[in-house]
Design a protein around this motif. Structure first.
Motif, short mmCIF file in Angstrom:
data_model
loop_
_atom_site.label_atom_id
_atom_site.label_comp_id
_atom_site.label_asym_id
_atom_site.label_seq_id
_atom_site.Cartn_x
_atom_site.Cartn_y
_atom_site.Cartn_z
N THR A 118 1.03 -1.58 0.36
CA THR A 118 -0.38 -0.10 0.12
C THR A 118 1.14 1.25 -0.09
OG1 THR A 118 -1.84 -1.02 1.51
CG2 THR A 118 -1.63 1.07 1.56
N HIS A 119 1.70 1.40 1.01
CA HIS A 119 2.79 2.66 1.07
C HIS A 119 4.28 1.68 0.25
CE1 HIS A 119 -0.52 4.91 3.21
NE2 HIS A 119 -0.26 3.48 3.60
N HIS A 121 6.37 2.93 -1.62
CA HIS A 121 7.25 4.18 -2.04
C HIS A 121 8.75 3.76 -0.84
CE1 HIS A 121 5.62 6.57 1.27
NE2 HIS A 121 6.33 7.13 1.70
N ASP A 220 3.34 9.44 -6.59
CA ASP A 220 2.16 9.84 -5.34
C ASP A 220 2.81 11.65 -6.51
OD1 ASP A 220 4.80 10.26 -4.70
OD2 ASP A 220 4.04 8.74 -3.01
#
Length: 503
Positions: A118-119, A121, A220
């Motif tokens: 999900t996160h 990065h 993002d």
């Protein structure tokens, strides 16, 4: 102008001795390739026929000399970067009982407390930065530099362990898809899990990318922006400086010139009257005056081999091309030609499509495949291979030792993909064993059906073709979804039942 050769007389003698023993080009390359001096299959071929520099006048090494070389190589061959002993040696215990990364974060090591898709990065940025430098490791479950504990104590580089099981359970294809969605070219990443001081640590190993720089194609808008080029500096991954970008591009240009020199050398030897250039964008063969078109029937007699995997097999004529090659009168047929991917491999298996080069699918799975579960027995069967032959094909491929070992283990175990999932999949499994076909209607039900198929013990109630058709319908619903990992495992279970390969 004479092109300076990079292979020594001693190496040429050893290569000629290996050729005399019947070793394949790909096996010989393994002993002489270096990051600063690649030795391709074509170079070995020119040594064989004596057209490389003065190789014709160099005697082959004796059997004793070759044996000494191979023994020394075996003793000095480095362990896999994911070998447990290699990774554990990077950590040390502290007087208070905790463990830490010995030398802390550096230009080839980065620590992350957590992992998630999900996160993503955090680790995607680190993977890009390492691939643009010299490669290295990302440790999951090791505190970042500057992290503080409950009492304000410094936890920098301390092993804290992974909180959940997402790192172990996530499908390798999902990791690759995440990287592909954000970066181009895609970094080559492998992973494992180790235990340090009683705590689980996830490990990514990122290879230095030969086509650097790796560039962000999406993001993002905050942590990763389109066009970002990240670079690993001591203790941090950040956007690359101008000086390092200039050096990276210069290095890439130097490598490109080095790679093309053998082709230029050969072109000069042949002369313009005897040589043609293949334009891979238009599919034409050109000599500056005329264009040659290949008859569609002739295409069927040429082996189109995946880039990076050229091998002289059974004396068959082969043309090494990048991309998909099709006859103009048959543009839709990709069942026997074109680039192999995890998705096309799965689709070809489920549809039981005729494959002209089935062994290439096995080599792809070992050398370039990403998914943990890929049905290989069908392709071995189509290629006339028994279990031993399939295992040999995996071992001969260019993949990492850890991936090849995992594929071999699954081939050796006739029930590797078997698993009884609880809950709704268990209910569906019972129906399948009674001969009832449960039709999937959405992503959730398709995932449950796939899990249910993993629990089948035989093909008595439902035939192989019926199960393949059921999984194909599941595939259309699950395409692009994380649950594709369940479908791939189910395909492998049907593969085990339909093609035991004598196991």
């Amino acid at each position: 102008m004479m092109v300076k050769r990079s292979i020594t007389d001693e190496e040429i003698a050893l290569i000629k001795a290996m050729l005399a023993q019947g070793m394949k080009n790909s096996a010989i390359q393994f002993h002489f390739n270096r990051p600063d001096r690649p030795v391709n299959s074509g170079r070995i071929t020119t040594i064989r026929d004596g057209t490389y520099s003065n190789s014709a006048s160099i005697e082959a090494a004796t059997e004793a000399e070759l044996n000494r070389f191979l023994t020394k190589r075996a003793g000095s061959h480095p362990a896999s970067p994911l070998d447990g002993s290699v990774i554990n040696a990077m950590f040390e215990s502290l007087p208070n009982g905790s463990w830490r990364l010995k030398d802390g974060e550096s230009d080839d090591r980065e620590c992350k407390a957590n992992f998630g898709l999900t996160h993503a990065h955090h680790w995607v940025k680190a993977a890009a930065a390492l691939a643009n430098n010299r490669g290295g490791y990302i440790f999951i479950g090791v505190a970042d530099k500057g992290a503080k504990g409950p009492a304000g104590e410094d936890l920098s580089d301390i092993v804290i362990g992974m909180a959940g099981c997402e790192f172990e359970n996530v499908d390798a294809a999902d990791i690759t898809n995440k990287l592909k969605s954000l970066l181009e070219p895609t970094p080559r990443v492998s992973r494992t899990t180790i235990e340090v001081g009683g705590k689980r640590v996830g490990v990514f190993h990122v290879e230095r990318h030969p086509g650097r720089p790796v560039i962000a194609t999406n993001g993002d808008g905050k942590n990763i922006r389109e066009g970002d080029i990240f670079y690993r500096y001591p203790g941090q991954s950040r956007r690359i400086s101008y000086g390092d970008l200039r050096a990276l591009l210069d290095d890439r240009d130097t490598q490109a010139r080095r790679d093309i020199l053998p082709q230029v050398e050969r072109l000069l030897e042949l002369g313009p009257q005897r040589a043609l250039l293949a334009d891979l964008a238009t599919g034409e063969l050109l000599d500056g005056r005329t264009t040659i078109t290949i008859d569609p029937k002739l295409i069927e007699q040429i082996n189109f081999i995946r880039e990076g995997s050229f091998d002289e097999v059974d004396g068959a004529p082969a043309l090494r091309l990048v991309g998909q090659v099709v006859a103009a009168s048959d543009p839709g047929d990709i069942s026997s030609r074109g680039a192999i991917t995890d998705d096309t491999l799965l689709k070809n298996f489920l549809k039981q499509e005729t494959i002209s080069q089935p062994r290439e699918y096995i080599r792809y799975a070992a050398g370039a495949g990403h998914a943990s579960w890929l049905p290989l027995r069908y392709f071995a069967h189509r290629g006339g291979l028994d279990l031993a032959g399939a295992i040999a094909a995996v071992k001969e491929a260019d993949g990492t030792s850890s991936r090849k070992q995992a594929l071999v283990a699954k081939l050796q175990n006739p029930t590797a993909a078997h698993n009884n999932f609880p809950g709704s999949p268990k209910t569906i499994e019972a129906k399948l064993k009674l001969g009832e076909v449960v039709e999937p209607t959405d992503v959730k039900s398709a995932s449950q059906v796939a899990q249910a198929v993993c629990g089948l013990d035989d093909l008595e109630a439902l035939s192989g073709p019926v199960l393949l058709g059921l999984l194909e319908r599941c595939r259309t619903l699950l395409s692009g979804q994380p649950a594709m990992s369940h479908l791939r495992r189910a395909a492998c279970r049907v593969d085990e039942l339909m093609y035991p390969l004598g196991s």
